[in-house]
Enzyme design. Structure first.
Site, PDB file in Angstrom:
ATOM      1  N   HIS B 223       0.806  -1.214   0.000  1.00  0.00           N
ATOM      2  CA  HIS B 223       0.000   0.000   0.000  1.00  0.00           C
ATOM      3  C   HIS B 223       0.844   1.272   0.000  1.00  0.00           C
ATOM      4  O   HIS B 223       0.614   2.144  -0.836  1.00  0.00           O
ATOM      5  CB  HIS B 223      -1.069   0.032   1.090  1.00  0.00           C
ATOM      6  CG  HIS B 223      -1.934   1.222   0.865  1.00  0.00           C
ATOM      7  ND1 HIS B 223      -2.926   1.237  -0.077  1.00  0.00           N
ATOM      8  CD2 HIS B 223      -1.864   2.475   1.337  1.00  0.00           C
ATOM      9  CE1 HIS B 223      -3.440   2.447  -0.150  1.00  0.00           C
ATOM     10  NE2 HIS B 223      -2.814   3.234   0.706  1.00  0.00           N
ATOM     11  N   TYR B 227       1.673   5.222  -2.547  1.00  0.00           N
ATOM     12  CA  TYR B 227       1.985   6.626  -2.223  1.00  0.00           C
ATOM     13  C   TYR B 227       3.360   7.009  -2.718  1.00  0.00           C
ATOM     14  O   TYR B 227       3.607   8.176  -3.025  1.00  0.00           O
ATOM     15  CB  TYR B 227       1.843   6.888  -0.727  1.00  0.00           C
ATOM     16  CG  TYR B 227       0.421   6.694  -0.300  1.00  0.00           C
ATOM     17  CD1 TYR B 227      -0.598   7.350  -0.983  1.00  0.00           C
ATOM     18  CD2 TYR B 227       0.074   5.828   0.714  1.00  0.00           C
ATOM     19  CE1 TYR B 227      -1.913   7.154  -0.655  1.00  0.00           C
ATOM     20  CE2 TYR B 227      -1.246   5.629   1.049  1.00  0.00           C
ATOM     21  CZ  TYR B 227      -2.242   6.297   0.358  1.00  0.00           C
ATOM     22  OH  TYR B 227      -3.538   6.090   0.672  1.00  0.00           O
ATOM     23  N   HIS B 377      -9.578   0.482 -11.565  1.00  0.00           N
ATOM     24  CA  HIS B 377      -9.266   1.539 -10.593  1.00  0.00           C
ATOM     25  C   HIS B 377      -7.824   2.020 -10.737  1.00  0.00           C
ATOM     26  O   HIS B 377      -7.563   3.210 -10.826  1.00  0.00           O
ATOM     27  CB  HIS B 377      -9.532   1.025  -9.177  1.00  0.00           C
ATOM     28  CG  HIS B 377      -8.689   1.674  -8.120  1.00  0.00           C
ATOM     29  ND1 HIS B 377      -8.893   2.963  -7.701  1.00  0.00           N
ATOM     30  CD2 HIS B 377      -7.607   1.226  -7.426  1.00  0.00           C
ATOM     31  CE1 HIS B 377      -7.993   3.280  -6.787  1.00  0.00           C
ATOM     32  NE2 HIS B 377      -7.196   2.249  -6.605  1.00  0.00           N
ATOM     33  N   PHE B 378      -6.862   1.088 -10.787  1.00  0.00           N
ATOM     34  CA  PHE B 378      -5.499   1.626 -10.693  1.00  0.00           C
ATOM     35  C   PHE B 378      -4.930   2.114 -12.023  1.00  0.00           C
ATOM     36  O   PHE B 378      -3.912   2.786 -12.020  1.00  0.00           O
ATOM     37  CB  PHE B 378      -4.551   0.728  -9.913  1.00  0.00           C
ATOM     38  CG  PHE B 378      -4.280  -0.629 -10.459  1.00  0.00           C
ATOM     39  CD1 PHE B 378      -3.645  -0.805 -11.661  1.00  0.00           C
ATOM     40  CD2 PHE B 378      -4.634  -1.748  -9.716  1.00  0.00           C
ATOM     41  CE1 PHE B 378      -3.377  -2.065 -12.141  1.00  0.00           C
ATOM     42  CE2 PHE B 378      -4.368  -3.016 -10.189  1.00  0.00           C
ATOM     43  CZ  PHE B 378      -3.737  -3.174 -11.404  1.00  0.00           C
ATOM     44  N   HIS B 379      -5.619   1.834 -13.132  1.00  0.00           N
ATOM     45  CA  HIS B 379      -5.199   2.569 -14.332  1.00  0.00           C
ATOM     46  C   HIS B 379      -5.701   4.018 -14.267  1.00  0.00           C
ATOM     47  O   HIS B 379      -5.247   4.861 -15.028  1.00  0.00           O
ATOM     48  CB  HIS B 379      -5.659   1.866 -15.607  1.00  0.00           C
ATOM     49  CG  HIS B 379      -4.799   0.671 -15.934  1.00  0.00           C
ATOM     50  ND1 HIS B 379      -4.975  -0.557 -15.354  1.00  0.00           N
ATOM     51  CD2 HIS B 379      -3.707   0.541 -16.747  1.00  0.00           C
ATOM     52  CE1 HIS B 379      -4.047  -1.392 -15.800  1.00  0.00           C
ATOM     53  NE2 HIS B 379      -3.264  -0.764 -16.638  1.00  0.00           N
ATOM     54  N   ARG B 440      -9.839 -10.358 -12.424  1.00  0.00           N
ATOM     55  CA  ARG B 440      -8.649  -9.706 -12.947  1.00  0.00           C
ATOM     56  C   ARG B 440      -7.587 -10.766 -13.211  1.00  0.00           C
ATOM     57  O   ARG B 440      -7.792 -11.932 -12.893  1.00  0.00           O
ATOM     58  CB  ARG B 440      -8.121  -8.661 -11.952  1.00  0.00           C
ATOM     59  CG  ARG B 440      -7.472  -9.285 -10.725  1.00  0.00           C
ATOM     60  CD  ARG B 440      -7.013  -8.241  -9.724  1.00  0.00           C
ATOM     61  NE  ARG B 440      -5.736  -7.633 -10.113  1.00  0.00           N
ATOM     62  CZ  ARG B 440      -4.905  -7.040  -9.253  1.00  0.00           C
ATOM     63  NH1 ARG B 440      -5.204  -6.988  -7.969  1.00  0.00           N
ATOM     64  NH2 ARG B 440      -3.779  -6.520  -9.661  1.00  0.00           N
ATOM     65  N   ARG B 441      -6.429 -10.363 -13.744  1.00  0.00           N
ATOM     66  CA  ARG B 441      -5.290 -11.256 -13.953  1.00  0.00           C
ATOM     67  C   ARG B 441      -5.707 -12.562 -14.625  1.00  0.00           C
ATOM     68  O   ARG B 441      -5.268 -13.640 -14.225  1.00  0.00           O
ATOM     69  CB  ARG B 441      -4.647 -11.612 -12.603  1.00  0.00           C
ATOM     70  CG  ARG B 441      -4.189 -10.417 -11.832  1.00  0.00           C
ATOM     71  CD  ARG B 441      -3.518 -10.799 -10.557  1.00  0.00           C
ATOM     72  NE  ARG B 441      -2.406  -9.899 -10.304  1.00  0.00           N
ATOM     73  CZ  ARG B 441      -1.625  -9.948  -9.252  1.00  0.00           C
ATOM     74  NH1 ARG B 441      -1.810 -10.870  -8.347  1.00  0.00           N
ATOM     75  NH2 ARG B 441      -0.648  -9.114  -9.098  1.00  0.00           N
TER      76      ARG B 441
HETATM   77  C1  HEM Z   1      -1.207   1.462 -23.195  1.00  0.00           C
HETATM   78  C2  HEM Z   1      -1.302   1.493 -21.924  1.00  0.00           C
HETATM   79  C3  HEM Z   1      -1.753   0.345 -21.062  1.00  0.00           C
HETATM   80  C4  HEM Z   1      -2.590  -0.695 -21.371  1.00  0.00           C
HETATM   81  C5  HEM Z   1      -3.295  -0.968 -22.691  1.00  0.00           C
HETATM   82  C6  HEM Z   1      -2.696  -1.511 -20.188  1.00  0.00           C
HETATM   83  C7  HEM Z   1      -3.440  -2.666 -20.084  1.00  0.00           C
HETATM   84  C8  HEM Z   1      -3.518  -3.474 -18.969  1.00  0.00           C
HETATM   85  C9  HEM Z   1      -4.375  -4.600 -18.806  1.00  0.00           C
HETATM   86  C10 HEM Z   1      -5.355  -5.120 -19.852  1.00  0.00           C
HETATM   87  C11 HEM Z   1      -4.175  -5.104 -17.562  1.00  0.00           C
HETATM   88  C12 HEM Z   1      -4.987  -6.140 -16.833  1.00  0.00           C
HETATM   89  C13 HEM Z   1      -4.686  -7.481 -17.018  1.00  0.00           C
HETATM   90  C14 HEM Z   1      -5.419  -8.415 -16.102  1.00  0.00           C
HETATM   91  O1  HEM Z   1      -5.779  -8.101 -14.958  1.00  0.00           O
HETATM   92  O2  HEM Z   1      -5.607  -9.528 -16.573  1.00  0.00           O
HETATM   93  C15 HEM Z   1      -3.159  -4.321 -16.942  1.00  0.00           C
HETATM   94  C16 HEM Z   1      -2.656  -4.542 -15.668  1.00  0.00           C
HETATM   95  C17 HEM Z   1      -1.785  -3.703 -15.019  1.00  0.00           C
HETATM   96  N1  HEM Z   1      -1.306  -2.494 -15.498  1.00  0.00           N
HETATM   97 FE1  HEM Z   1      -1.631  -1.719 -17.343  1.00  0.00          FE
HETATM   98  N2  HEM Z   1      -1.933  -0.967 -19.200  1.00  0.00           N
HETATM   99  C18 HEM Z   1      -1.343   0.176 -19.699  1.00  0.00           C
HETATM  100  C19 HEM Z   1      -0.486   1.026 -19.041  1.00  0.00           C
HETATM  101  C20 HEM Z   1      -0.058   0.846 -17.730  1.00  0.00           C
HETATM  102  C21 HEM Z   1       0.834   1.738 -17.042  1.00  0.00           C
HETATM  103  C22 HEM Z   1       1.432   2.978 -17.640  1.00  0.00           C
HETATM  104  C23 HEM Z   1       1.007   1.231 -15.790  1.00  0.00           C
HETATM  105  C24 HEM Z   1       1.821   1.752 -14.638  1.00  0.00           C
HETATM  106  C25 HEM Z   1       2.506   2.814 -14.576  1.00  0.00           C
HETATM  107  C26 HEM Z   1       0.233   0.025 -15.706  1.00  0.00           C
HETATM  108  C27 HEM Z   1       0.183  -0.773 -14.595  1.00  0.00           C
HETATM  109  C28 HEM Z   1      -0.478  -1.965 -14.526  1.00  0.00           C
HETATM  110  C29 HEM Z   1      -0.418  -2.859 -13.406  1.00  0.00           C
HETATM  111  C30 HEM Z   1       0.361  -2.656 -12.108  1.00  0.00           C
HETATM  112  C31 HEM Z   1      -1.227  -3.957 -13.718  1.00  0.00           C
HETATM  113  C32 HEM Z   1      -1.526  -5.148 -12.827  1.00  0.00           C
HETATM  114  C33 HEM Z   1      -0.748  -6.323 -13.129  1.00  0.00           C
HETATM  115  C34 HEM Z   1      -1.168  -7.477 -12.269  1.00  0.00           C
HETATM  116  O3  HEM Z   1      -2.358  -7.620 -11.956  1.00  0.00           O
HETATM  117  O4  HEM Z   1      -0.283  -8.246 -11.904  1.00  0.00           O
HETATM  118  N3  HEM Z   1      -0.406  -0.184 -16.896  1.00  0.00           N
HETATM  119  N4  HEM Z   1      -2.789  -3.314 -17.822  1.00  0.00           N
HETATM  120 CU   LIG Z   2      -3.909   0.115  -0.653  1.00  0.00          CU
END
Ligand code: HEM
Ligand SMILES: [Cu+2]
Ligand SMILES: [Cu+2]
Lengths: 158, 563
Positions: B223, B227, B377-379, B440-441
């Site tokens: 968490h 921050y 949420h986190f996007h 998710r994931r």
């Molecule tokens: C073109 C831009 C992006 C696209 C299309 C994208 C797409 C996605 C998708 C589809 C997932 C979900 C997958 C799932 O839960 O099965 C994901 C997870 C995630 N994304 Fe992005 N994302 C983008 C940019 C970013 C950026 C810039 C960050 C951080 C600075 C980010 C951080 C994360 C994180 C931390 C997860 C979680 C991974 C996990 O659950 O282990 N994403 N993204």
């Molecule tokens: Cu938290």
């Protein structure tokens, strides 16, 4: 700090207190809880389902790569289920659609929630924690049968 | 604008440029992975040319490179820039280079094992999934490198305080120190998890780990990690944004209060990620929930202070009436391109914040935990305001430290707006699908989103498809940014007679209260430690009491343990 700032600060504080009040109301008056420590349950490694009262059942469910055991559960409408969940290998997640049931299945610990099914129908559930190559196929259903459906027997099909 | 300047040494300039350029390449790889994921999830592709058919390998790379590597590098670069600049003191470049090299070696190490498919454990690396030992070593080096950078700033700060008794520490320095104090406390826990549990276990020195304990230590870190992402963006919001709009910071004290509240409340809240976990008493989860609401307060204060600062700026620029000032801000002024990165992030953050309060709300977490709602949420937080502020900041830093003119200003200015449209569509799709129970994931394209499969879930399809549209727009925005960024990096230097000096748009305060009680970190760090001990002792006790078994390591490809 000027007047508008003080006002913004107190309004923000009040908003958060209001949210928090809603949580306490749900917890105390509506008795909606999140999972807690379970210490009175023997660890189990295989699944069981049995009737524990007129309308109550106990279900011990095991999550493993890549299936829930049992993966199909049949119960009559109106059943209240004491659900225990554990994992036999790595971490899995369990959530029943349209029901407020959401549990992590963690190896080395037993998770628990009680749930009542008042509406007949099929309740789909899917693993929601990454558990390896075939995680996206790990799912199952709970089938709640209407009163008087042929036999209306309960049982677990693997 | 007459801005203060400071002359950085050549070596410091070179280091800071590298600390920006390297993670930009890594971010692009990560974002490419993000685009592929949206296509995989919708069943549009089953394999991609660079990462193959393994959705989860791509997801690990995406999470680690974007959320951990890119953010850490940028936070260090921003500190290396703002602390010498604000204190008017030279950086010890030897230590700074050592930190940069440690971070780079660590990131490359982790990156290589992830690409080899030896560390498909996602960025949370929950055991008993086991990664290659070099994955853990790599992450450790990255973190240790960032510590070295922080330790390098501490003597500068102490010296400045000694030489300037009675003066207020510049707000930028307070902000960067808050960032790294939170980071240091948080990473201590994940260091314990890695060094005493996961690394020896993956090397085979110990047999079993307690999975619940590892999860709890992870979220102690996880968490405050958010921050650590957010705070450098806050530093830029407070100190750059009002100035870019020709305004002033409405209240200097509000800024200091906000940072100190983050020191106090960032850490004792981690169990709100474990509301659905076994082996932790619900009463302790509730206490972490209360503290989570406490840490929402500084963000609400920030919303007010920044809005008031922008209102002041808008009125200075001739805005009239209740809302007239809103139309006067420099949204489309090419010379103020940086402003667009900060303002669009703030707008996205409204929705990121609201969805975050939903997640934090104890029982309500039941409806959203681990569903697609969460990445939705986190996007809107880390991949929204944080990403945009960091991109804008990267462009600005490179322009300053390399002495290059910003290229393609029109395009640079429009990137945040395009990205905002994309991420709004994308996150809406994920969140709406999440409310239907979409996990998710999960590589839905291979099962739930595949009409041929017995598991097909037709009612999820519209929301999965919508994320594809949003994801493509996001990706295009990033491509435009990367092109403009490298056009700037490779542009011809601005010709000047002498070595160009570095400058930042630092905002002056409108209300400048003495705020004597907010001048020292020490009391706040002590309160933080007390709260951490009180809130975590019962949690750790419960975990140790009510778990009955350790776990052997597993690979993601087999239900049989590796040993
Ligand atoms: C073109 C831009 C992006 C696209 C299309 C994208 C797409 C996605 C998708 C589809 C997932 C979900 C997958 C799932 O839960 O099965 C994901 C997870 C995630 N994304 Fe992005 N994302 C983008 C940019 C970013 C950026 C810039 C960050 C951080 C600075 C980010 C951080 C994360 C994180 C931390 C997860 C979680 C991974 C996990 O659950 O282990 N994403 N993204
Ligand atoms: Cu938290
Ligand atoms: Cu799974």
């Amino acid at each position: 700090m000027d007047k508008s700032e003080k006002m913004a600060l107190s309004l923000s504080g009040m908003l958060l207190v209001l949210f928090f009040g809603a949580i306490m109301y749900a917890a105390v008056v509506e008795d909606i809880q999140v999972p807690t420590c379970i210490t009175d349950m023997e660890p189990f490694t295989s699944d069981t389902l049995f009737q524990s009262g007129p309308e109550t059942y106990e279900l011990q469910m095991v999550a493993r790569m890549w299936a829930f055991q049992p993966s199909t559960v049949r119960l009559p409408v109106g059943s209240t289920v004491d659900m225990y969940l554990t994992s036999q290998d790595i971490t899995h997640g369990f959530m029943i659609e349209n029901k407020n049931v959401n549990l992590m299945a963690v190896p080395g610990a037993v998770n628990y929630i009680q749930v009542t099914f008042d509406e007949p129908g099929e309740y789909f559930f899917a693993c929601h924690e990454f558990c390896g190559a075939a995680h996206h196929t790990m799912s199952g259903r709970i089938i709640i049968e209407e009163e008087g459906v042929a036999g209306n027997q309960m049982g677990a099909l693997q | 604008m007459n801005l203060e300047t400071f002359q950085f040494s050549k070596s410091a300039k070179k280091l800071n440029s590298l600390l920006i350029i390297i993670p930009m390449v890594l971010l692009f790889i990560g974002v490419y992975g993000g685009l592929m994921q949206t296509l995989f999830r919708a069943g549009i592709i089953q394999s991609d040319p660079f990462m193959g058919g393994d959705y989860y390998k791509g997801l690990t790379i995406h999470g680690v490179l974007n959320a951990i590597v890119f953010t850490t590098f940028f936070a260090v670069a921003l500190g290396n820039a703002l602390i010498p600049y604000s204190l008017k003191m030279n950086l010890n470049t030897k230590a700074a280079w050592a930190s940069g090299i440690l971070m780079l070696v660590g990131s490359v190490m982790a990156g290589v094992v992830m690409l080899m498919g030896e560390a498909t454990v996602l960025y949370t690396f929950y055991p008993p999934l086991k990664a290659h030992p070099l994955f853990y070593v790599g992450l450790t080096l990255l973190v240790v490198g960032s510590w070295v950078a922080f330790f390098n700033w501490i003597p500068m700060y102490l010296k400045w305080r000694r030489e300037n008794p009675g003066e207020k520490t510049p707000l930028t320095v307070v902000g960067m120190f808050t960032t790294f104090i939170v980071w240091l406390i948080a990473t201590a826990s994940v260091a314990v998890e890695i060094l005493f549990m996961l690394l020896p276990w993956s090397l085979g020195l110990i047999d079993e780990v307690n999975v619940m304990l590892a999860r709890t230590l992870f979220w102690f870190f996880g968490h405050p990690l958010v921050y650590f992402w957010l705070l450098p963006a806050y530093v830029m919001y407070y100190s750059f944004m009002p100035k870019l709009a020709d305004g002033k910071l409405y209240s200097d004290m509000a800024g200091r209060l906000v940072f100190m509240m983050f020191v106090v409340f960032s850490v004792p809240v981690g169990t709100h990620h474990q509301y659905m976990d076994p082996a932790i008493g619900s009463q302790w989860k509730l206490i972490h929930g209360i503290f989570t609401f406490a840490v929402a307060l500084p963000s609400l204060i920030t919303a007010f202070t920044l809005a008031a600062s922008l209102e002041y700026a808008g009125r200075q620029r001739g805005g009239k009436g209740l809302f007239g000032w809103i139309t006067k801000l420099p949204y489309f002024d090419k010379e103020k391109w940086f402003f667009s990165y900060l303002i669009s992030g703030l707008i996205i953050f409204i929705f990121g914040g609201i969805s975050g309060i939903v997640n934090a709300s104890y029982q309500m977490n039941t409806a959203v935990h681990n569903t697609a709602w969460v990445p939705g949420h986190f996007h809107l937080t880390v991949a929204g305001p944080v990403l945009l502020a960091f991109l804008g900041g990267s462009m600005y830093l490179i322009h300053q430290f390399m002495g290059k003119p910003v290229k393609m200003k029109g395009w640079t200015l429009s990137v945040p707006y395009i990205y905002t449209i994309g991420v709004s569509i994308f996150s809406w799709g994920l969140m709406r699908g999440g409310l239907l129970g979409m996990p998710r994931r999960t590589n839905t394209g291979a099962s739930y989103a595949n009409p041929e499969s017995v598991l097909y879930q037709p009612d999820w399809m519209p929301y999965i498809d919508i994320t594809v549209i949003g994801g493509i727009i996001m990706f295009l925005a990033i491509v435009i940014f990367v092109v403009a960024f490298f056009a700037t990096v490779f542009a011809r230097s601005e010709v000047t007679a002498e070595e160009p000096k570095v400058t930042f748009p630092i905002t002056a305060p409108l209300h400048n209260e003495p705020s004597l009680w907010l001048r020292n970190f020490k009391p706040f760090i002590i309160i933080a430690i007390i709260l951490i001990v009180l809130s975590y002792t019962p949690v750790i006790y419960d975990v140790l009491q009510s778990t009955y078994d350790g776990s052997l390591p597993y690979s993601p490809n087999s239900p049989v343990p590796l040993r």
